[in-house]
Design an enzyme around this catalytic site. Structure first.
Site, short mmCIF file in Angstrom:
data_model
loop_
_atom_site.label_atom_id
_atom_site.label_comp_id
_atom_site.label_asym_id
_atom_site.label_seq_id
_atom_site.Cartn_x
_atom_site.Cartn_y
_atom_site.Cartn_z
N CYS A 281 0.01 13.44 3.99
CA CYS A 281 1.29 13.31 3.30
C CYS A 281 2.40 13.99 4.12
CB CYS A 281 1.18 13.88 1.89
SG CYS A 281 2.52 13.34 0.79
N HIS B 263 -3.22 10.51 -0.06
CA HIS B 263 -4.04 11.70 -0.29
C HIS B 263 -5.52 11.33 -0.35
CE1 HIS B 263 -0.94 14.78 -1.16
NE2 HIS B 263 -0.20 13.71 -1.43
N GLU C 151 -8.03 13.16 -0.38
CA GLU C 151 -8.80 14.08 -1.22
C GLU C 151 -8.95 13.56 -2.65
OE1 GLU C 151 -4.52 15.69 -1.52
OE2 GLU C 151 -5.80 14.63 -0.06
#
Length: 325
Positions: free
Chosen positions: A163, A297, A299
């Site tokens: 990001c 993202h 994650e």
């Protein structure tokens, strides 16, 4: 764990105004990027850096007293900051006149000079095995993140920017490989070279979304899953095992696609784009062992026993790097 325990430790004391704190952030970021441990105390440190203030008498006294304490408790002290640039009445450096046993003295905004002194008196450990620049909001710490990107690029350390981390990779590339010295983000204020900016239109599942720089920022983030097209034969296409992906987003600013040509001429390739070709989703450096920045993202789609393919490949690159040391 053994590598961390054996890393040289630098005690760091920052005194004075916000300008001194900005210098401190830059120095601490570079120390961490090079594998040094840092501490807020003198105890157990291999060397101490004192970032001083010299504008008013009380600040001068506090800085000189702190330098004396560091010398007494540790013995190896580097001084930086405003006091480091002050002269005594006879024209000599004030700090050196009062504390002649300090290892080095610099003025403010002298990160490289400080690091040179650290390297001289406390040789750095091996380069880190990887460099992760995560997401975030606002300007605080971004210059340090840009320095971390440059370190990874120049030292061939595996790099993953997430990001804001991808945006910092694009700004670093613009400044240092594309010749755009004033490259910045409009998130940090007005700029003549908005490599990163707030987008005005994009398509979502709900249809056309619109906003402007004057819009209330509430509810203006690009959220949720969006598709992306990967360039054939790119590093990320090999990692994903295909050219079509969907990843989750949570951000307000985007890399400006109008800078694609100079950035790619500088070696930073846009290897993932939105299906309409307007929003950069992934950048990479083909001349680097592992250098990838993503606007999304990963994650949010990763699990402990089912890691995201980017994380899996990133850690594999770090293991390969560790074997070269």
């Amino acid at each position: 764990m053994t590598e961390v325990m054996n890393a040289p430790k630098v005690g760091f004391v920052s005194l004075g105004c916000p300008k001194a704190l900005t210098d401190s952030e830059l120095i601490l970021t570079q120390l961490s990027a090079e594998g040094y441990q840092t501490s807020k105390t003198f105890a157990g440190a291999d060397l101490v850096i004192v970032n001083t203030c010299g504008f008013i008498d009380d600040a001068v006294k506090e800085s000189l007293d702190t330098i004396g304490e560091a010398l007494a408790e540790n013995g190896k002290v580097i001084v930086t900051g405003c006091l480091g640039a002050r002269q005594a009445e006879g024209g000599a450096n004030l700090v050196m006149e009062m504390h002649p046993s300090v290892l080095a003295v610099t003025g403010p905004h002298a990160t490289q000079e400080v690091m040179d002194a650290v390297h001289t008196h406390l040789p750095k450990p091996h380069d880190p095995f990887l460099d992760l620049v995560p997401g975030g909001f606002g300007e605080r710490g971004t210059e340090g993140k840009i320095r971390a990107v440059r370190f990874a690029r120049e030292r061939k350390v595996p790099f993953l920017g997430i990001c804001l981390g991808m945006q910092m990779a694009c700004i670093e590339g613009a400044r240092n490989t594309a010749g755009i010295a004033e490259a910045a983000s409009t998130e940090f204020g007005p700029t003549t070279e908005p490599v990163v900016g707030i987008i005005t239109e994009w398509m979502s599942e709900e249809g056309l979304q619109q906003r402007s720089a004057d819009t209330d920022l509430g509810g203006t983030m690009r959220l949720g899953a969006y598709e992306a097209k990967l360039s054939p034969n790119s590093h990320v296409a090999a990692i994903y095992g295909g050219n079509d992906i969907s990843e989750r987003h949570r951000h307000r600013y985007e890399v400006n696609v109008h800078y694609r040509q100079p950035l790619e001429q500088g070696g930073l390739v846009f290897s993932g784009m939105s299906p309409d070709g307007q929003l950069p989703e992934i950048v990479e450096r083909p001349d680097h062992p592992w250098f990838i920045g993503v606007q999304f993202h990963p994650e949010l789609k990763s699990k402990p026993f089912d890691p995201h393919p980017l994380f899996k490949s990133f850690i594999e690159a770090a293991v390969r790097q560790s074997r070269l040391v």
